[in-house]
Design an enzyme around this catalytic site. Structure first.
Site, short mmCIF file in Angstrom:
data_model
loop_
_atom_site.label_atom_id
_atom_site.label_comp_id
_atom_site.label_asym_id
_atom_site.label_seq_id
_atom_site.Cartn_x
_atom_site.Cartn_y
_atom_site.Cartn_z
N HIS A 53 0.85 -1.19 0.00
CA HIS A 53 0.00 0.00 0.00
C HIS A 53 0.89 1.24 0.00
CE1 HIS A 53 -3.81 -2.05 1.85
NE2 HIS A 53 -3.31 -2.71 0.83
N GLU A 55 0.93 3.82 1.88
CA GLU A 55 1.44 4.20 3.21
C GLU A 55 2.62 3.33 3.63
OE1 GLU A 55 -3.17 4.41 3.62
OE2 GLU A 55 -1.69 3.34 2.39
N CYS A 83 -6.05 1.66 5.82
CA CYS A 83 -6.69 0.43 6.28
C CYS A 83 -6.10 0.05 7.65
CB CYS A 83 -6.44 -0.70 5.27
SG CYS A 83 -4.72 -1.25 5.21
N CYS A 86 -2.23 -0.57 7.55
CA CYS A 86 -1.45 0.67 7.47
C CYS A 86 -1.56 1.47 8.76
CB CYS A 86 -1.90 1.49 6.27
SG CYS A 86 -1.51 0.70 4.69
#
Length: 143
Positions: A53, A55, A83, A86
Site C-alpha cells: 500500500h 502508506e 486500512c 497501514c
C-alpha cells in the site's frame, strides 16, 4: 508556509501515478520540517504484494531516509483513509500527524473503531472531493 492542501495535491499526483499503472489510485507523501522525505502510491498489483500500500511504501522510505524506525516530527498525507494494516504500521512508527483526504467507509481504520498512537494527530477531509472522486472513477471504470 505550506498548507495541508498543498501537500495533499502532491499526494494526489502520486495517486494519479498509481492510476496510470492500473493500481487502486491512492497516493501518499511524508513531510518532515516542511520537506517531502518520502512519496509513494499503491503498488500491490505491480509488486504482486498485498502489503504494498502507498502508506507502507512511504513509511519504509521515510524510515530509511531518517535512519530510524520512528517518524516523530513527521506528517503523512494520504488521499484515502488508511486500512487497519497501514494504521498499525503508522501507530508503531509514532508518526506525529496523519492528514487524510477521503474517508474509506468500508475498510478504513476509523470505521473499524481503531486509533493511531496516542500522540498522533489525525485530520480528515483535506481535498476530500478530489481524493474521493479518483477512487470512485477507478472502480466505476473497472465494472
Amino acid at each position: 508556509m505550506f498548507t495541508d492542501e498543498y501537500f495533499m495535491k502532491m499526494a494526489l499526483r502520486e495517486a494519479e501515478l498509481a492510476l496510470e499503472k492500473e493500481e487502486v489510485p491512492v497516493g501518499c507523501i511524508i513531510v518532515s520540517n516542511g520537506r517531502v522525505i518520502a512519496k509513494s502510491h499503491n503498488l500491490t498489483e505491480t509488486l504482486n504484494d498485498v502489503t504494498a500500500h502507498a502508506e507502507m511504501q512511504a513509511i519504509t522510505s521515510a524510515a530509511n531516509y531518517l535512519g530510524g524506525k520512528y517518524l516523530q516530527n513527521c506528517t503523512l498525507y494520504v488521499t484515502l483513509e488508511p486500512c487497519v494494516m497501514c494504521a498499525g504500521a503508522l501507530s508503531w512508527s509514532q508518526i506525529t500527524k496523519v492528514v487524510i483526504g477521503a474517508r474509506d467507509e468500508q475498510r478504513g481504520f476509523i470505521k473499524k473503531g481503531l486509533s493511531l498512537h496516542p500522540k498522533t494527530e489525525v485530520i480528515t477531509g483535506i481535498l476530500e472531493n478530489e481524493c474521493s472522486q479518483i477512487v470512485k472513477d477507478f472502480f466505476k471504470n473497472k465494472r
